[in-house]
Design a protein around this motif. Structure first.
Motif, PDB file in Angstrom:
ATOM      1  N   LEU A 178       0.822  -1.210   0.000  1.00 55.96           N
ATOM      2  CA  LEU A 178       0.000   0.000   0.000  1.00 55.96           C
ATOM      3  C   LEU A 178       0.855   1.258   0.000  1.00 55.96           C
ATOM      4  N   GLY A 179       2.091   1.142   0.526  1.00 59.88           N
ATOM      5  CA  GLY A 179       3.001   2.279   0.555  1.00 59.88           C
ATOM      6  C   GLY A 179       3.143   2.930   1.914  1.00 59.88           C
ATOM      7  N   ALA A 180       2.735   2.231   2.982  1.00 56.30           N
ATOM      8  CA  ALA A 180       2.850   2.786   4.326  1.00 56.30           C
ATOM      9  C   ALA A 180       4.314   2.986   4.700  1.00 56.30           C
ATOM     10  N   ILE A 181       4.601   4.113   5.344  1.00 60.41           N
ATOM     11  CA  ILE A 181       5.944   4.393   5.842  1.00 60.41           C
ATOM     12  C   ILE A 181       5.966   4.143   7.340  1.00 60.41           C
ATOM     13  N   ASP A 182       6.714   3.157   7.757  1.00 59.57           N
ATOM     14  CA  ASP A 182       6.876   2.852   9.180  1.00 59.57           C
ATOM     15  C   ASP A 182       8.311   2.406   9.371  1.00 59.57           C
ATOM     16  N   PHE A 183       9.175   3.370   9.575  1.00 62.81           N
ATOM     17  CA  PHE A 183      10.611   3.115   9.554  1.00 62.81           C
ATOM     18  C   PHE A 183      11.042   2.110  10.610  1.00 62.81           C
ATOM     19  N   ALA A 184      10.539   2.274  11.850  1.00 61.81           N
ATOM     20  CA  ALA A 184      11.030   1.408  12.920  1.00 61.81           C
ATOM     21  C   ALA A 184       9.938   0.895  13.858  1.00 61.81           C
ATOM     22  N   GLY A 185       8.658   1.037  13.488  1.00 61.32           N
ATOM     23  CA  GLY A 185       7.655   0.365  14.294  1.00 61.32           C
ATOM     24  C   GLY A 185       6.559   1.194  14.917  1.00 61.32           C
TER      25      GLY A 185
END
Length: 428
Positions: A178-185
């Protein structure tokens, strides 16, 4: 855009090593060392970081029960991660789960490489995230739950909530596509744990005497020590998520420092204005709020953006533990949802805004606007809240049916340390 593409390639090489060029599939000693140190720092966050932070917040008669729960769940998740967790989270599968091909890590050889470091280090690094996520949950239902129920709940929730979320975001699943940005949680760790803790707090009910008796932290120096360990360890948590000693790791490192400092000050100033005095507990809580908020954004926002995010998180976290908690009428013992849930949501939405190149961030993927990215971030939050919340409800119900969730009132009154573990933290 160039920096964004660099981040994407680094993430892709960690998740799908088979698509990288042959020249990249060579272990780099610097990256190996960096990732091992980062992994050790994340493990340090859980034991002793979370254990001391939460333990100090409780009453003295229950501190050992919390420390035992953190140690035991840490060990349980570590074992499950090796047996099937890593395979289900990072194996090639569908949008929600990986596969069982890597049971007991049988398909990983000593020289296998993920990106520029050995794959076994990737297993350990990602396993440390699973451990700390479960460790966060126990703060929501502390001081009244059966130890056996904790262990059964963790087994079910880890399998059906944590692993799917990790696969969806970092393992090439639904939210990754989907393109979600979640670098570290932000979603995988903080919102995931927070909603599970909130559901648990509701299902167990309020502690005996809650609202009538003063439930004060029994050891604020312990809280401070735990906070300090978490702050230092978080540099491994965020910088290590760059998957190597590179420029994105440097950005995540400085962003973690600046956002957290901003959150400490904003929480203290808001508390000072509202209550007349700035407190150590407020400073520690602000520290955690800033760390949580910057987690999903650390590798894609500017330093100024990180500072803004941290300042907002400090105020938002205070609102979460004072106002929202009152609205929800819940006894979330260590304010897991008020801090990790609220600030995790602030961080995820803020990531969608502040990643914009026009605001100094690394920029969005080609064709993605700020509005679209914010919508994707909101969707990832919604999926996490619904999925994890539902699984948590079922897991608590199963634990209650088979074992009973809550200790008897007389046991709760006397304390879990003596009754559940036969020990006392302090000599009388």
């Amino acid at each position: 855009m160039k920096r964004f593409l660099s981040t994407v390639m680094l993430s892709a090489s960690a998740i799908f090593p088979e698509v990288t060029m042959a020249a990249e599939n060579v272990a780099d000693k610097a990256d190996n060392g960096f990732m091992m140190i980062s992994t050790a720092l994340v493990l340090f966050m859980c034991i002793p970081g979370i254990a001391l932070f939460y333990g100090g917040l409780l009453r003295s008669k229950n501190v050992l029960s919390l420390l035992t729960q953190v140690m035991a769940t840490f060990s349980l998740v570590s074992v499950l991660w090796v047996i099937y967790g890593y395979s289900l989270a990072f194996g090639v599968g569908n949008d929600f789960f990986g596969n069982f091909n890597g049971l007991l890590l049988k398909d990983i050889h000593l020289t296998d490489v993920t990106g520029t470091f050995y794959k076994l280090i990737h297993v350990a690094f990602q396993g440390s995230f699973a451990c700390i996520t479960v460790g966060l949950i126990v703060g929501g239902f502390a001081e009244r739950i059966r130890f056996s129920a904790v262990m059964l709940f963790v087994f079910i929730w880890f399998t059906l909530a944590y692993l799917p979320m990790a696969h969806m975001v970092w393992g090439g699943g639904y939210l990754f596509k989907l393109g979600a940005i979640d670098f570290a949680g932000g979603t995988v760790v903080h919102i995931n744990a927070a909603i599970a803790a909130l559901v648990g707090a509701y299902m167990l009910g309020k502690r005996s005497g809650f609202g009538r008796e003063a439930f004060k932290p029994h050891n604020l120096p312990m809280v401070f020590i735990g906070t300090a360990i978490l702050y230092v360890g978080w540099f491994g948590f965020n910088a290590g998520s760059a998957s190597g000693a590179n420029e994105i790791a440097a950005l995540a490192f400085i962003n973690t420092l600046s956002a957290t400092a901003g959150a400490v000050l904003s929480w203290l100033m808001a508390e000072w204005m509202l209550r007349g005095k700035p407190s150590l507990l407020g400073a520690c809580s602000g520290c955690i709020a800033g760390l949580v908020a910057i987690t999903p954004a650390a590798g894609s926002v500017s330093i100024g953006g990180a500072l803004i995010l941290g300042i907002i998180a400090g105020v938002a976290g205070l609102w979460g533990v004072v106002v929202l908690k009152s609205w929800l009428k819940v006894d979330d013992t260590c304010d897991v949802f008020g801090v990790h849930g609220v600030c995790g949501i602030v961080g995820c939405i803020g990531t969608g805004i502040l990643t914009s190149a026009s605001l100094g961030g690394t920029g969005y993927a080609e064709g993605v606007t700020m509005l679209k990215q914010v919508g994707i971030q909101a969707a990832s939050i919604g999926v996490c809240l619904l999925w994890s919340g539902l699984v948590a409800y079922v897991a608590y119900k199963m634990a209650d049916y088979w074992l009973g969730l809550r200790v008897p009132e007389e046991v709760e009154r006397e304390g879990l340390d003596v009754n559940s573990h036969g020990e006392s933290a302090y000599n009388q």
